[in-house]
Write an enzyme that holds these catalytic residues in place. Structure first.
Site, PDB file in Angstrom:
ATOM      1  N   SER A 100     -24.701 -60.405  38.881  1.00  0.00           N
ATOM      2  CA  SER A 100     -23.562 -60.360  37.968  1.00  0.00           C
ATOM      3  C   SER A 100     -24.019 -60.757  36.573  1.00  0.00           C
ATOM      4  O   SER A 100     -25.212 -60.688  36.266  1.00  0.00           O
ATOM      5  CB  SER A 100     -22.437 -61.272  38.483  1.00  0.00           C
ATOM      6  OG  SER A 100     -21.245 -61.026  37.782  1.00  0.00           O
ATOM      7  N   ASN A 101     -23.107 -61.157  35.712  1.00  0.00           N
ATOM      8  CA  ASN A 101     -23.469 -61.565  34.348  1.00  0.00           C
ATOM      9  C   ASN A 101     -22.491 -62.640  33.868  1.00  0.00           C
ATOM     10  O   ASN A 101     -21.600 -63.052  34.608  1.00  0.00           O
ATOM     11  CB  ASN A 101     -23.480 -60.351  33.414  1.00  0.00           C
ATOM     12  CG  ASN A 101     -22.139 -59.660  33.393  1.00  0.00           C
ATOM     13  OD1 ASN A 101     -21.144 -60.226  32.944  1.00  0.00           O
ATOM     14  ND2 ASN A 101     -22.077 -58.433  33.902  1.00  0.00           N
TER      15      ASN A 101
END
Ligand code: PMT
Length: 215
Positions: free
Chosen positions: A21-22
């Site tokens: 993810s980020n």
């Protein structure tokens, strides 16, 4: 007008307990949804997993992965006159998700990644969206060059570019400083502001771009 807004990160599973993810918090996208609502518009918010509460009074569509976000947008974009793509969509997902938790064994582990669909890039070419199209550009270098490239390639009316190498703006904070690149070649730089102030300014600019009969 009806606004469709994407917000937050996507999560791409690796195994039942891990994901790629980020750092997107969803704050910029949620501020845009709230500003559109406050200006009297109808809003559909397609959101990746975030710690924020969905504002009342809009249609909320929670998703996890880029493919889920793509499907949610594909089925809803035609109801909208304006689509704003603020989500930080993972460009890649794991080619094969492990059914069981991956055990620590070898010194190295290689994950094979495959490209996710480009949701903004599909708006015109795949979904046939004819409304106002607003993309974001998250850049660490050559902001104007990359933003203008995205504006043209993804056939946007407006690209909102932010410098994601800075720690005081953009990802996971309350402030932003953005440059607007319009399809007619004009550029406007907004100063350092809260995401709510930026969102209100952006909704104003976007409504001014929309044909009178759509407003
Ligand atoms: O969520 P916050 O913590 O408030 O942070 C806000 C933000 C930094 C996430 C936001 O301001 C922002 O920059 N959003 C875009 C993030 C991004 O992924 O930019 P990009 O330059 O990689 O993508 C360009 C555009 O294509 C974006 O509109 C993105 O939503 C869209 N995209 C990208 C990849 C993909 N597979 N599908 C897409 O729709």
């Amino acid at each position: 007008m009806h606004f469709l807004v994407t917000a937050g990160p996507t999560r791409e599973p690796i195994d039942p307990v891990r994901f790629l993810s980020n750092r997107s918090s969803g704050k910029m996208g949620y501020a845009l949804a709230e500003a559109a609502l406050a200006a009297g518009h109808t809003v559909t918010l397609v959101s990746g997993p975030v710690a924020l509460t969905a504002p009342e009074g809009l249609t909320f569509v929670p998703v996890e992965t880029a493919q889920e976000m793509y499907d949610a947008v594909a089925t809803r974009i035609h109801d909208a006159g304006v689509a704003i793509f603020c989500a930080a969509v993972a460009d890649y997902r794991v080619a094969s998700i492990a059914e069981e938790k991956i055990k620590k064994s070898a010194d190295e582990l290689t994950l094979r990644l495959v490209q996710n669909p480009d949701i903004l890039g599909s708006a015109r070419s795949v979904f046939g969206f004819g409304g106002l199209l607003v993309g974001f550009a998250a850049e660490t270098n050559d902001l104007a060059r990359h933003a203008l490239d995205k504006l043209r390639r993804k056939k946007c009316d407006l690209i909102v570019a932010n410098d994601v190498s800075r720690r005081d703006i953009a990802f996971d904070c309350d402030f932003n400083e953005v440059s607007l690149f319009f399809a007619d070649g004009t550029r406007e730089d907004l100063p350092f502001l809260t995401k709510h102030e930026i969102a209100a300014a952006l909704i104003g600019r976007i409504v001014a771009l929309a044909p009178q009969e759509r407003q």
